[in-house]
Scaffold this active site. Structure first.
Site, short mmCIF file in Angstrom:
data_model
loop_
_atom_site.label_atom_id
_atom_site.label_comp_id
_atom_site.label_asym_id
_atom_site.label_seq_id
_atom_site.Cartn_x
_atom_site.Cartn_y
_atom_site.Cartn_z
NE ARG A 234 -62.64 -6.95 36.20
CZ ARG A 234 -63.93 -7.14 36.04
NH1 ARG A 234 -64.69 -6.15 35.58
NH2 ARG A 234 -64.49 -8.30 36.34
CG ASP A 258 -69.65 1.11 35.24
OD1 ASP A 258 -70.24 1.84 36.05
OD2 ASP A 258 -69.84 -0.13 35.18
CD GLU A 263 -63.90 -1.09 40.37
OE1 GLU A 263 -64.75 -1.95 40.64
OE2 GLU A 263 -63.82 -0.53 39.26
CG HIS A 295 -67.91 -2.25 38.66
ND1 HIS A 295 -66.58 -2.60 38.79
CD2 HIS A 295 -68.46 -3.19 37.84
CE1 HIS A 295 -66.35 -3.70 38.09
NE2 HIS A 295 -67.48 -4.07 37.50
CD GLN A 296 -74.90 3.08 37.21
OE1 GLN A 296 -74.57 3.92 38.05
NE2 GLN A 296 -76.06 3.13 36.57
#
Length: 328
Positions: A234, A258, A263, A295-296
């Site tokens: 996170r 990531d 975001e 965020h993949q």
């Protein structure tokens, strides 16, 4: 059951329709994120299905109750965006997907580490320009390095085992010690020891009031100079401004993320051709030793299938008044 999906991407439609094999549920998919301004879009749904950046605070939950929503189904593991106390008071149940191929996120963390270390993104671009020189592409052997892992739940445990396979010394910290990991060779230590001794630090813990800005100016000052920092958990675990300063002065040798603090205003959207107004993220992406993905980490066929199937299993259990094993 009628279910309204927020923050929908095309792959959500594909995988949830595939999982709804008996057409037991009726889906309505919206691209918009859930927030205070669009609960009016709810019609005759009993449940809403939300993702990591949907806003499910007390105000939204009050509106959901007024709309007769009885279930909030998270199609993710994290739930820091949900006011659980407000949901309980409103009589709305909350379920999540606690595990969905932990290998997907753990492998992505390793991918960030290896790509940063061996400068894969740089060499790829050079070769495309017919530049076959090696200057500036020097990395280091991951073998034999000390890797600190904060959080050894499903994802962190997989990451630990991968690093053990690389021949690393693995230090870990978690509220609960994993006996199987200890037998495999992982040593549980304090966060301070991880900061002081690790060549590589990877974050795999949830975002809570206790872990917010776990990585800040103080903890960075305890780290080895040149440490590689990876975060696939996170964004709020990292005080990004402090990390920027540490990148500027060389205390952090490389950063792979990531996830990002802010975001929700950016990720899962296309801003090509526009000027990003987030100055911190814009500064981050100027560093040659920083790798940001949007965020993949979860984004594999196996994980997407598991997310859809588990989410619908949660909804089925709620509809049949069965025990909710994934309730919050």
């Amino acid at each position: 059951m009628n279910i309204l999906f927020f923050s929908t991407q095309p792959y959500d439609v594909t995988y949830f329709n595939q999982a709804n094999t008996d057409n037991a549920h009726h889906f309505r998919f919206l691209e918009y994120p859930l927030n205070e301004d669009n609960t009016a879009l709810i019609k005759d749904e009993t449940a809403v299905c939300v993702f990591v950046n949907d806003k499910v605070n007390a105000s939204v939950i009050r509106q959901l109750k007024e709309k007769s929503i009885r279930l909030i189904a998270l199609r993710c593991a994290g739930f820091n965006n949900v006011d659980l106390k407000a949901a309980e008071e409103a009589g709305i149940r909350v379920v999540r997907v606690p595990a969905y191929s932990p290998h997907a996120v753990a492998e992505h963390a390793v991918t960030l580490l290896l790509a940063l270390n061996r400068k894969i993104y740089k060499s790829y671009n050079r070769v495309r320009d017919n530049n076959f020189t090696l200057g500036g592409l020097e990395g280091f052997d991951v073998y034999g390095k000390t890797v600190g892992v904060i959080g050894t739940g499903n994802i962190g445990a997989v990451f630990c085992r991968i690093m053990l396979g690389f021949g690393c010394k693995v230090l870990a910290h978690d509220v609960y010690k994993n006996e199987a990991l200890m037998k495999a060779g992982v040593t549980y230590v304090s966060p301070e020891t991880i900061m002081a001794e690790s060549d590589i630090i990877s974050l795999h813990c949830p975002l809570t009031p206790d872990t917010k800005h776990l990585i800040d100016a103080h903890t960075i000052s305890q780290m080895k100079r040149g440490v590689v920092l990876i975060n696939t958990s996170r964004g709020g675990l990292i005080d990004t401004r402090s990390v920027v300063e540490a990148l500027k002065n060389g205390h952090i040798g490389a950063l792979g993320i990531d996830v990002y603090e802010q975001e929700e205003q950016l990720f899962f959207q296309n801003f090509s051709g526009t000027i990003i107004q987030d100055d911190v993220l814009s500064r981050l992406t100027t560093f040659p030793n920083v790798l940001v993905t949007a965020h993949q980490g979860f984004f594999t066929r196996e994980a997407l299938t598991q997310i859809a199937e588990t989410t619908l299993a949660n909804i089925n259990a709620f509809e049949k008044n069965e025990p909710l094993k994934n309730a919050l």
